[in-house]
Design an enzyme around this catalytic site. Structure first.
Site, short mmCIF file in Angstrom:
data_model
loop_
_atom_site.label_atom_id
_atom_site.label_comp_id
_atom_site.label_asym_id
_atom_site.label_seq_id
_atom_site.Cartn_x
_atom_site.Cartn_y
_atom_site.Cartn_z
N ASP A 114 -4.28 2.74 -5.16
CA ASP A 114 -2.87 2.85 -4.77
C ASP A 114 -2.43 1.69 -3.88
O ASP A 114 -1.46 1.81 -3.13
CB ASP A 114 -2.61 4.18 -4.05
CG ASP A 114 -3.46 4.35 -2.80
OD1 ASP A 114 -4.39 3.54 -2.61
OD2 ASP A 114 -3.21 5.28 -2.02
N LYS A 171 -6.31 11.91 11.12
CA LYS A 171 -5.94 11.10 9.96
C LYS A 171 -6.84 11.36 8.74
O LYS A 171 -6.35 11.61 7.64
CB LYS A 171 -5.99 9.61 10.31
CG LYS A 171 -5.65 8.71 9.12
CD LYS A 171 -5.71 7.24 9.46
CE LYS A 171 -5.45 6.39 8.20
NZ LYS A 171 -5.50 4.94 8.46
N ASP A 226 0.83 -1.20 0.00
CA ASP A 226 0.00 0.00 0.00
C ASP A 226 0.87 1.25 0.00
O ASP A 226 1.87 1.33 0.71
CB ASP A 226 -0.91 0.00 1.24
CG ASP A 226 -2.13 0.88 1.05
OD1 ASP A 226 -2.17 1.61 0.05
OD2 ASP A 226 -3.03 0.84 1.89
#
Length: 1314
Positions: A1229, A1070, A1001
């Site tokens: 991604d 986050k 990742d």
């Protein structure tokens, strides 16, 4: 007498004698331009071609009219025409009699600029300017460019005069000559006696009348331009004289203005160069075509539906009715007429084709390749067609600038059309064979040139199937797609069947039979009424669309929608779209079957599998290249690509609403079917109602509670899906073009777009080289999958029990909260109690609706997985408008939730090798969410210390310690535990065959691309672009920076900073940090932080609002301080998009792989669909006739641009992994491969990231935007508009400065992807 017949009659009467009479008085040079136009246009097309016979057939002559009367009328008409010709001749002479023409020299190959309004003419030179043709447009563009240069120079001179560095600065237009240096004088003196021809040389067959209007237009425009230029010179002279009075001390200007002057000069030269040399990357579109595209699509779809339903008379009448309307004729295109030509060609009726050619001429349209293709096909079908007729047709086609080879290259053939065209051609050219283009040229992008040219080390993977096995799988898939749907067993079938369930199932089956009869009768009656509904203007209705399928197929679609209707109901618009799209899918599949595509597809696919099968011969070609090669070799028969008519979005909605109306009115049930004590009466099983969503009133279709109760009690065990919902049983057809690929017969789009949006498709069709993009999609689609059966069985057992919120398995509706019942009229309730009870009822209904949606979603996914448990299958891929790739099946795929990802493993197994087991252990730790700040060695060590828990989870998942349940991704973690247990217990773990995908990742991938673009050293370090011993966590870094700001504010006495002590953590910031790079605003960021704060039980709820405001400000400040380069690039992109959209354009760019991207955000317009059941209001925000939505355009540009870069990186990685023989798939991604090939994939991933960002991406973007949006400005633009234009050009050209980060360091970064 119809207008068509009158026109034909007037044009056919003694045409030759008319021109002879005109020629007596005038020499060829003196003839009226209209006469020459008529002769060179109509006579060439009619008299000198085989269509003369057709015109005679269509002319109207009364059968019993006296010959003398007819002669008298003809002579009277001739006199009228002669008088009109003389009048037009004199008018033409007067129009150009006193025109003094100035021609401006300009580069010969200039791109047409956006032309504005012409300059105002002086009263003395007042002239009527006719509409300009092509020549006029070019001359206007050139003159506008010169005027724009003059404005730039005047602006530069003005600033330089103020500075007084050069006392006398002359502009280009300041010479004493009365004309520009690049201007020549050409005067055309004309008299009524002997006028000079405006155009001396006529090339080919171009109509003189068209060139005349173009010449007059350019003449007037050039004259006006010259006048403007002369005026500019005088003004410039005056300014220079006045400037001598100033002194050097009077002008004090900063160095910034001097820089602007030089920059303006550089940009003007650069734009001038771009204008003089065409650039193929600048995509120009015809605005008129866009404006009437929807109408043309509707007309074509109606005609195609009539033809498909074999209602030829209706199609002919509709075409003639549209042709007769002058207003409608203006938007008609040749392709509309070609539909009827194709029909008559099938019947071999050359006479009718000739009539349509006449209609084309009357509509001022030119025949295209499709027109001549139909004519040649018709000639090929006629056994006695004279060769002379075919020769004339080919000659006329050549005169129109059309190539015979292009007919075979570009036309879409159905059935045996191609063979008939070739047969006709070979009658006159026996040795002719079409020259076909295989469309496998090299990709133009420099990023992949070596990939396509240097293939000596490529090792394309093979599938573990024989040629025969793949062909059998093809037949299975073909059968499913021909049926258009598939019925499978539900995972709820495992429940024991009770007496009540059996009774309800039988009851529902009996009712469906009655409903089918009722709907069938109502549909046929309604069609009969529609068929007889005709008006004077022949407005189209839905009748042809109700004839493209069998009546029973429409009824089956309606009955199946009843089974899928949730108890809470569904929006009428959503249901209508579902019903209409199902009809559209079946309609397109039926067209392919009728066009005889299936047999040809079978032959090509059978040959194509040699490339993929393990027993096939070695081939150094990619799937796309191999398919194109085979298709070229087997060119006979129908085309496989894009010959089917697609119903417009509006039509699918109207069709769906019509079907819903039938259902509401005709589907009944007895009211006492469940309770015999009730009075029996027929009641509707679904009814139409209105509800509110926010402030909007929305139409709803809701099932009757009796029907919902019956469906719930029956718990039926069958589910019916569209064929495209299921994974494919054979490898997908490779994408070879924009219109062909993925499924065998089911229609699919290369690019996902909003319903009704067409601008993306237009862009893609104009883009000639998408090979790298298509090949990457093919690589992703060629990855074979299978089901992890042990894990699936565990999930199904929990699903059939009571579900589990912790494990993301939704519970059944029996676990839903009961909806409280109360009487609002009861006086014992106070107003506050009534309001409270209403809220309780609303919340309970909302909860039930959400639970039903989640439960059905899980049921679909698990049922599909269970159906495929013993199969090998594939996911065809397509992409969104930014280039991000997605599997086509919507429910079950590897982009889904933790549950669906967990049950999917690679069909191909590979040995673990020396490091494979370590990678699986590291992957397990990653799935737990623990040890994010630890090194790979630290994670591996941690995995080895918890081996006991791992093995216990694998052996006793539901009865043991249940360690796996605490992971972030519990089901994938459990699957990983099982794989580790099987590997360590095998005799040799290095030889253990693993099917398990290991993920790598990206570390906040959006910020990685920003840091690489800006060469930002600090930002690159924060997102692991530089080598580090342990991974850098950008979220923790931002949280730490925010905490430092909070401590500082706390010391300064800020109250909210004191309240937040000990609250700020990685989790709180986050989501905001992750989405800031994708364009989240402070408002959205505040909502994200507010949600996180509410999850903290200890935090006082009364401070949530204030604290979220405070924290979002600190988070943005921290990001700005940590990622300075990122913010500069993001601000530049945002401001560029704002100015571009403010100027009236949508933002477009091209990815480094050559994929064109356009943002489809326009101002919303409302379109009303009127029907008997309700009016539906459509919010359409993709209409290119509307101005761009500036807010959406500017907010979306930065994230969309970054998404286009991450998709490019993924595609590059996919291509190189395929050439290395790796299995590779991606979730944006997050890259997946076998454990043994993780190191190879990591190396390729880093190399391609460096290769991508080694390109001057921002500079190329700047050049593209300047070239697209700044290569033309109207010369007469107002000062404000001119300033905005210059501001846009200066901004686009000013690329943000970059830092000193060395991209090569990414190759050494362990945690770039990990």
């Amino acid at each position: 007498m119809s207008l068509l017949r009158v026109c034909a009659f007037a044009k056919c009467l003694n045409r030759r004698s008319l021109f002879e009479q005109c020629a007596i008085r005038l020499s060829p040079a003196d003839r009226c331009q209209l006469c020459v136009s008529l002769r060179d246009g109509a006579v060439r097309r009619i008299s000198e071609t085989p269509w003369q016979l057709q015109r005679k057939n269509i002319s109207f002559v009364p059968k019993r009219e006296d010959a003398k009367k007819r002669e008298l009328k003809q002579s009277q008409l001739l006199h009228v025409l002669e008088a009109r010709i003389q009048q037009l001749q004199s008018d033409t002479v007067l129009d150009v009699q006193h025109a003094k023409v100035h021609f401006l020299k300009a580069p010969s190959s200039g791109r047409e600029l956006l032309s504005g309004k012409g300059p105002k003419s002086t009263p003395k030179e007042k002239t009527v300017i006719p509409k300009s043709g092509q020549t006029g447009a070019k001359e206007a563009s050139k003159s506008q460019l010169s005027r724009w240069k003059e404005k730039l120079n005047r602006e530069k001179n003005k600033k330089l005069e103020n500075v007084k560095l050069k006392p006398t600065v002359k502009s280009k237009g300041s010479k004493s000559s009365s004309s520009l240096p690049s201007t020549t004088h050409k005067t055309i003196s004309t008299t009524a006696k002997k006028p000079e021809p405006l155009i001396k040389n006529i090339k080919g067959h171009k109509k003189v009348s068209d060139q005349t209007s173009a010449g007059v237009s350019s003449t007037v425009t050039s004259t006006a331009a010259a006048g403007t230029a002369t005026k500019t010179q005088k003004e410039s002279k005056g300014k220079q004289k006045g400037s001598k009075k100033h002194t050097v001390a009077d002008a004090k200007v900063s160095s910034k203005e001097l820089v602007e002057v030089k920059e303006m000069e550089r940009l003007s030269q650069q734009v001038s160069q771009w204008t003089s040399s065409s650039n193929p990357q600048v995509l120009q579109r015809d605005s008129e075509k866009s404006a009437c595209g929807d109408l043309i699509q509707s007309i074509c779809s109606y005609l195609e539906a009539c033809v498909f339903a074999e209602d030829f008379d209706r199609a002919q009448r509709f075409l003639i009715s549209q042709h007769r309307i002058r207003r409608g004729r203006k938007v008609m295109k040749t392709d509309v007429y070609n539909i009827m030509m194709r029909l008559w060609a099938k019947k071999g009726n050359l006479n009718q084709i000739g009539r349509i050619f006449i209609l084309l001429e009357e509509a001022h349209l030119k025949p295209n390749l499709g027109s001549y293709c139909s004519a040649l096909e018709c000639m090929g079908r006629k056994p006695d067609c004279p060769p002379k007729v075919i020769t004339r047709c080919l000659t006329q086609m050549e005169e129109d600038g059309l190539s015979l080879d292009d007919v075979f290259r570009k036309c879409v053939f159905r059935q045996d059309e191609r063979d008939m065209v070739l047969k006709a051609v070979q009658i006159v050219q026996p040795d002719y064979q079409p020259s076909l283009n295989t469309n496998t040229g090299q990709c133009s992008s420099s990023l992949v040139q070596d990939y396509y040219t240097q293939r000596s080390d490529h090792q394309y993977p093979k599938l573990d199937f024989s040629h025969e096995e793949l062909h059998q799988r093809f037949k299975q898939q073909l059968t499913i797609e021909q049926d258009c749907n598939i019925t499978i067993d539900s995972v709820e079938a495992a429940k024991p069947i009770t007496e009540k369930m059996a009774k309800m199932r039988k009851l529902l089956a009996d009712q469906r039979v009655l409903w089918q009869k009722s709907l069938l009768q109502a549909l046929r009656e309604s069609k009969r009424i529609l068929a007889n509904t005709t008006t004077v203007t022949f407005k189209p209705n839905l009748y042809p669309y109700l004839c493209v399928l069998e009546d029973k197929e429409y009824v089956d679609i309606m009955i199946q929608s009843i089974d899928n209707l949730p108890p809470s109901g569904e929006s009428l618009k959503v249901l209508a779209k579902y019903l209409g799209s199902r009809v559209n899918t079946k309609y397109q599949v039926r067209q392919k079957q009728q066009n005889q595509m299936v047999e040809k597809l079978n032959n090509i696919y059978n040959t194509y599998t040699d490339l993929l099968a393990k027993d096939g011969k070695e081939c150094g070609a990619l799937p796309r290249e191999q398919w194109c090669k085979i298709e070229t070799e087997q060119s006979s028969g129908p085309s496989l690509e894009g010959g089917e008519a697609d119903l417009p979005y509006i039509v699918t909605l109207e069709l769906g609403i019509y079907m819903l109306d039938l259902m509401v009115k005709n589907l009944k049930i007895d009211s006492d079917i469940l309770n015999p004590t009730f009075n029996r009466k027929h009641i509707p099983i679904i009814y139409h109602m209105y509800t509110f969503r926010s402030t909007r009133q929305v139409g709803f279709i809701k099932p009757h509670p009796i029907l919902s109760q019956m469906q719930q009690d029956a718990t039926e065990t069958k589910l019916t899906f569209d064929s495209f919902v299921m994974p494919m049983l054979c490898p997908p057809v490779p994408w070879t073009s924009v219109k062909f690929g993925a499924y065998l017969l089911t229609p699919s789009k290369l690019m996902r777009t909003g319903e009704g949006a067409t601008q993306h498709e237009v862009l893609l069709e104009e883009c000639k080289n998408l090979h790298a993009v298509l090949d990457s999609l093919n690589q992703l689609g060629n990855c074979a999958w299978r089901i992890n059966k042990p894990l699936l069985d565990i999930i199904i057992s929990i699903f059939n029990d009571r579900g589990s919120d912790k494990l993301d398995i939704p519970p059944p509706l029996s676990e839903a909260p009961k909806i409280p019942h109360f009487n609002p009229q009861d006086p014992s309730y106070t107003s506050s109690e009534k309001a409270h009870m209403k809220r309780e009822v609303s919340n309970a209904r909302k909860k039930c609706s959400e639970m039903h949606s989640l439960r059905m979603d899980a049921l679909y996914k698990l049922s599909i997985a269970n159906h495929m448990r013993d199969e090998i299958f594939w996911f065809p891929h397509n992409m969104d408008f930014r280039g991000r790739t997605y599997p086509c099946p919507p429910y079950f795929n590897h982009l889904g939730s933790d549950v669906t990802r967990a049950v999917l493993v690679f069909a191909e197994g590979k040995p673990l090798g020396p490091k494979g087991l370590d990678w699986i252990k590291i992957h397990l730790v990653n799935l737990t969410g623990l040890k994010k700040r630890s090194s790979l060695e630290g994670r591996l060590e941690y995995a080895n210390t918890i081996m006991e828990d791992i093995l216990d989870s694998a052996d006793n998942p539901l009865t043991g310690k249940k360690w796996w349940m605490n992971a972030d991704e519990p089901w994938q973690a459990l699957g990983c535990c099982m794989e580790i247990a099987n590997a360590v217990r095998s005799p040799d773990p290095t030889r253990f065959i693993s099917h398990f995908p290991v993920h790598q990742d990206g570390s906040c991938n959006g910020l990685q691309h920003y840091a690489a673009l800006g060469r930002d050293v600090i930002g690159a370090t924060s997102v692991n672009l530089t080598p580090c011993e342990v991974p850098q966590d950008v979220y923790s870094g931002v949280a730490q920076q925010v905490e430092e700001f909070r401590v500082r504010d706390e010391q300064n006495g800020v109250k909210i900073a004191q309240v937040l002590e000990g609250v700020i953590s990685r989790k709180v910031v986050k989501q905001t940090v992750m989405t800031v790079v994708y364009g989240v605003t402070r408002f959205g960021g505040r909502l994200q932080i507010e949600k996180r704060l509410k999850e903290i039980d200890e935090f006082p709820k009364e401070h949530v609002w204030e604290a979220s405001h405070y924290l979002v400000r600190l988070v943005f400040s921290s990001l700005k301080e940590m990622f300075t380069g990122t913010r500069e690039i993001q601000d530049w992109l945002t401001e560029s998009a704002r100015l571009i959209s403010k100027a009236g354009h949508t933002v477009e760019w091209v990815t480094p792989l050559g994929l064109p991207v356009i943002q489809p955000y326009h101002r919303t317009r409302v379109q009303v669909l009127k029907s008997t059941i309700q009016h539906v209001y459509l919010q359409i925000n993709h209409d290119i006739k509307q101005r761009p939505d500036t807010v959406k355009q500017k907010n979306a540009f930065p994230p969309n641009f970054i998404h286009s870069l991450d998709s490019t990186h993924m595609m590059l990685t996919a291509l190189h992994c395929y050439s290395a023989g790796l299995a590779f798939v991606s979730v944006h991604d997050c890259f997946w491969t076998h454990a043994i090939t993780v190191d190879t994939m990591n190396r390729i991933c880093r190399e391609q990231f460096v290769a991508l960002h080694s390109q001057p991406i921002l500079q190329e973007l700047s050049n593209y935007l300047v070239q697209k949006y700044c290569t033309g400005i109207p010369a007469e633009a107002k000062k404000k508009k001119y300033q905005e234009y210059m501001k846009l050009m200066m901004l686009l050209a000013k690329v943000p400065q970059t830092g000193d980060f060395d991209l090569q360091r990414v190759k050494e970064s362990t945690y770039f992807f990990s």
